[in-house]
Design a protein around this motif. Sequence first.
Motif, PDB file in Angstrom:
ATOM      1  N   ARG A  68       1.305  -1.439   0.265  1.00 37.63           N
ATOM      2  CA  ARG A  68      -0.426   0.256   0.173  1.00 37.63           C
ATOM      3  C   ARG A  68       0.510   1.201  -0.315  1.00 37.63           C
ATOM      4  NH1 ARG A  68      -2.410  -1.159   4.401  1.00 37.63           N
ATOM      5  NH2 ARG A  68      -4.372  -3.046   3.371  1.00 37.63           N
ATOM      6  N   PHE A  69       0.941   2.295  -1.275  1.00 36.03           N
ATOM      7  CA  PHE A  69       1.626   3.679  -0.987  1.00 36.03           C
ATOM      8  C   PHE A  69       0.812   4.976  -0.347  1.00 36.03           C
ATOM      9  CE2 PHE A  69       3.732   0.834  -3.687  1.00 36.03           C
ATOM     10  CZ  PHE A  69       4.524   1.248  -4.330  1.00 36.03           C
ATOM     11  N   THR A  70       1.682   5.322   0.193  1.00 38.03           N
ATOM     12  CA  THR A  70       0.834   7.058   0.479  1.00 38.03           C
ATOM     13  C   THR A  70       2.044   7.797   0.255  1.00 38.03           C
ATOM     14  OG1 THR A  70       1.641   6.344   2.720  1.00 38.03           O
ATOM     15  CG2 THR A  70      -0.316   5.454   2.265  1.00 38.03           C
ATOM     16  N   GLN A 127      -2.570   2.076  -5.873  1.00 41.72           N
ATOM     17  CA  GLN A 127      -2.265   2.670  -5.233  1.00 41.72           C
ATOM     18  C   GLN A 127      -1.683   1.467  -4.372  1.00 41.72           C
ATOM     19  OE1 GLN A 127      -4.648   5.848  -3.155  1.00 41.72           O
ATOM     20  NE2 GLN A 127      -3.518   7.128  -4.015  1.00 41.72           N
ATOM     21  N   SER A 128      -2.652   0.574  -3.787  1.00 38.76           N
ATOM     22  CA  SER A 128      -2.162  -0.908  -3.363  1.00 38.76           C
ATOM     23  C   SER A 128      -2.533  -2.396  -4.156  1.00 38.76           C
ATOM     24  CB  SER A 128      -3.741  -1.036  -2.300  1.00 38.76           C
ATOM     25  OG  SER A 128      -4.560  -1.134  -2.391  1.00 38.76           O
ATOM     26  N   ILE A 182       9.093  11.300   0.790  1.00 40.52           N
ATOM     27  CA  ILE A 182       7.487  11.724   0.469  1.00 40.52           C
ATOM     28  C   ILE A 182       6.371  10.067   0.644  1.00 40.52           C
ATOM     29  CG2 ILE A 182       8.273  13.306   0.708  1.00 40.52           C
ATOM     30  CD1 ILE A 182       7.475  13.236  -2.940  1.00 40.52           C
ATOM     31  N   LEU A 183       7.500   8.911   0.099  1.00 47.22           N
ATOM     32  CA  LEU A 183       6.693   8.231  -0.720  1.00 47.22           C
ATOM     33  C   LEU A 183       7.003   6.719  -0.013  1.00 47.22           C
ATOM     34  CD1 LEU A 183       4.390   7.060  -3.061  1.00 47.22           C
ATOM     35  CD2 LEU A 183       6.574   6.416  -4.715  1.00 47.22           C
ATOM     36  N   TYR A 184       5.535   6.687   0.678  1.00 47.88           N
ATOM     37  CA  TYR A 184       5.935   4.340   1.932  1.00 47.88           C
ATOM     38  C   TYR A 184       5.317   3.838   0.853  1.00 47.88           C
ATOM     39  CZ  TYR A 184       8.104   8.391   4.915  1.00 47.88           C
ATOM     40  OH  TYR A 184       8.434   9.441   5.534  1.00 47.88           O
ATOM     41  N   CYS A 185       6.038   2.899   0.859  1.00 48.46           N
ATOM     42  CA  CYS A 185       5.206   1.121   0.350  1.00 48.46           C
ATOM     43  C   CYS A 185       5.524   0.246   1.798  1.00 48.46           C
ATOM     44  CB  CYS A 185       5.927   0.929  -0.307  1.00 48.46           C
ATOM     45  SG  CYS A 185       5.321  -0.449  -0.733  1.00 48.46           S
ATOM     46  N   ASN A 244       7.622  -0.275   6.757  1.00 56.78           N
ATOM     47  CA  ASN A 244       6.973   1.018   5.981  1.00 56.78           C
ATOM     48  C   ASN A 244       8.207   1.618   5.357  1.00 56.78           C
ATOM     49  OD1 ASN A 244       4.895   2.302   4.977  1.00 56.78           O
ATOM     50  ND2 ASN A 244       4.712   3.620   6.292  1.00 56.78           N
ATOM     51  N   ILE A 245       7.993   0.816   4.022  1.00 55.73           N
ATOM     52  CA  ILE A 245      10.043   1.414   3.454  1.00 55.73           C
ATOM     53  C   ILE A 245       9.350   3.016   2.798  1.00 55.73           C
ATOM     54  CG2 ILE A 245      11.345   0.850   1.092  1.00 55.73           C
ATOM     55  CD1 ILE A 245      10.177  -2.093   1.126  1.00 55.73           C
ATOM     56  N   PRO A 246       9.951   3.588   2.955  1.00 56.70           N
ATOM     57  CA  PRO A 246      10.635   4.810   2.876  1.00 56.70           C
ATOM     58  C   PRO A 246      11.237   5.039   1.181  1.00 56.70           C
ATOM     59  CG  PRO A 246      12.053   4.495   4.620  1.00 56.70           C
ATOM     60  CD  PRO A 246      11.433   3.638   4.759  1.00 56.70           C
TER      61      PRO A 246
END
Length: 597
Positions: free
Chosen positions: A225-227, A247-248, A277-280, A296-298
Motif C-alpha cells: 500500500r503506497f501513501t 495505490q495498493s 515523501i513516498l512510503y510503501c 513501511n519502506i520510505p
Amino acid sequence: MATVWPGRRSTCSSHSLNTGLPAIRGNRFQFGHCPVGKCCRRTFTITNHTCHRFMGFEWEADDPFQFCPKFKLSPVVVQFKDTSPLQTRTAMTDCRTLVLKNNSMLPMAWQLRGLDDLVENFFLSQNNGILDPRSEFEVTLHFKAEQIGSIEKTLRLEVSDAENILGVVQTENIKISAEVYDVSLGIDMPEGADGSLEFGTINVLDKVKKVLSLKIKGIYRIEYRFTLKGAGPRMQDLASYFTVTPQSGMVNASHPDASVEIIFHPTSEILLKNIPILYCQVIDASSGEGGQAVTNIPIRVSAKAEYSKYSIVPASPTDFGAMIKGTKKSRTVVLKNNGTLSFKFHIRREPKLASALESKSSKQGESAPSAKKRSKGRKSGSSTQGHLRLGMFTVSPCSGSVHPSRMQLIKVECLAEQEGTWEEQIYIDIMDRDPTDNPLGIPFTLIVETCVPGTYCPQCPWSHLLLIRLVENVTSIFKEYPICSSADLSHQLQSVKGTGLFVRDENRFIFSKVQVGQEAEAHFSICNACRLPCDVALSIKPLPGEEQSLINNIFKLDPVKMSIRGSSSAVATVTFTPPDKQSYDCTFEASLEMPKG
C-alpha cells in the motif's frame, strides 16, 4: 493381603463396633484410592462399651487387577490449544501451548525430554512438574525465528506416579514442526546519483512518469500500500503533484511481479531533493484476517518543477534617438535563458485582445501577448517566418529556442522613412513562464525621432547655415544682447551698456563704443534643439566683393569648429580690435558639416 496390628490398649466393653470413620460401611472397609506398590493404612476403633481397642489395617496393593478402583495406564491427556504449525517470519517470535490433563484420581509426575535435540530457537516455560488429580496444566513452547527454513523435532512426555514408585507409566511423542519464512518485497526503480527516485527537472504543468517494479522474494502472499506524506508545511498537498497507480495490490508466488506508476504533474514550482515523501507499507497477508503490517519502506524522491526564467537587455524602451531621414540604424536586444530548461519564444505585433482571451492554451504559462501600441501615423506591420516588420522597424529572428545559460541576439533595424517621433511596441511571448508575468506577452517599446536636413525645423536650428543676417530664432543666438529695430537704433546706441546690440530687421550685430586699439568680445550661442549631435564649422568672411585683407587681424573667431550634443548649445566668441577710427564690416557663418548618428 491385609495385616492387623495392635494399637493402644484400654478397658473393653463387649459387642460394640464404632470406627467413627467413613471407611466402614456395611461391614466393608474402604481404603479409597491406593497407588500401585504402596501400603495404604487406615485406623479405626472397635468399642464394646466396656473397653476400647484401636486396630490398624494395612493393604498392600501388589496386584493392580485385584483391587478397586483399577488404574489405567494412560492417565494424562496431551493436546495443543492451537494445532496449526509454526509459521513465523524471521526476527519474529511465536508460541504454542501444550495442555496436560490428568483424568485420574491420583497426582501424576510429568517430564518433557528431548530438549537437548531442540535448536536454540526453542524454549519451554516449564519442562517438569506434578499434575494434581482431575486437573490440567499449560506448558508454553516459544520459538524465535532466525533462519529461513523448516524444522522438524520431537519431544517425549514421560508420566509417572508422584513418588516414582512404579517408574514411567506413560510416554507420549510430541512432534514439533516450524517453518521460518521472510516477508521480503524488492523495489526496483530508476535512481538518481543519490539513490532517490529521480524525476529530473520539468516545466510546471508538464508531467513525467516513472515505473516501480515490485517483486516478491518468498512464497507467501504480500500486500502493498503506497501513501504520500508531506515533508514540511509547504508540502502537505502532495496529491496535486504526484499520482500513484495502483495505490495498493498483492503479489504472491503465482504472480510475483507488479508494476506501479508514479506520475509527477506539478501545478506550481517545487523542489524536492532526496526527500522521503513516498512510503510503501508491506503487509503479511498470511498472518490472519486483515494481515499484519511488516514494515513501511520510505522511498526518497528528487524532483524539480520551475517556470521559464529569462532576462531581456536592454530593458524596454529601446530608443534609437534622432535619425536623419533616409538613414538606417540597428540595435541588439539580448534574450537570455536564466533557468535550467530550454524555452521557446515568439515575437509578435499587438494581439487582438478579444481573441487572445478566448483562446485557451494547453499550458497555463503559454499565452498570446497583448498590449496597446502607441504608434503615430505608421504603416501596418507584416511578418515572415524569420522577420517581423512594424512601421519603420524590422525585428529578427521573431521566433526560436534558447537553451539554458545561453543567449539569443535579437536584431532591431530602423529605416528612418518618415519625419517625426515614432513609437512601436512588440510583444515577446516566452513559453512556460510564470502565468502572472504579463500573461498576454512581455511588451517591448521601440522609439525613434526622424529629422530632415536642409529645411528649417524649429527643433533643429542646426539644419540652416547660421548667419549674422539670420532672421529665425535670433533670441536664442543673441540672448546676451539687446535686440531692436532700425527705427529704434539711435536711441538704443545711446543707452546700450554692453558690447553691442542686434538689429532685427537688418540682421546685423553692431559693436558699440569700442576704442581704437582695444578689444571687444561678442558671444553668439549656437543651439542644437534636436536630439542628434552635430558638428558645426564657424568662419568670418568679408562682405561680398571685398578682400579678406580688409578684416585680417581686426575680427578673430574662437573656435572655428565645434561639436554640439543633442538638445544643447555651444558659444562662439568673436573678438573685434579696431586699428583706426572707422567702420568695419564682416559676415559670420555657421554651417553644418555632418550630423552624428
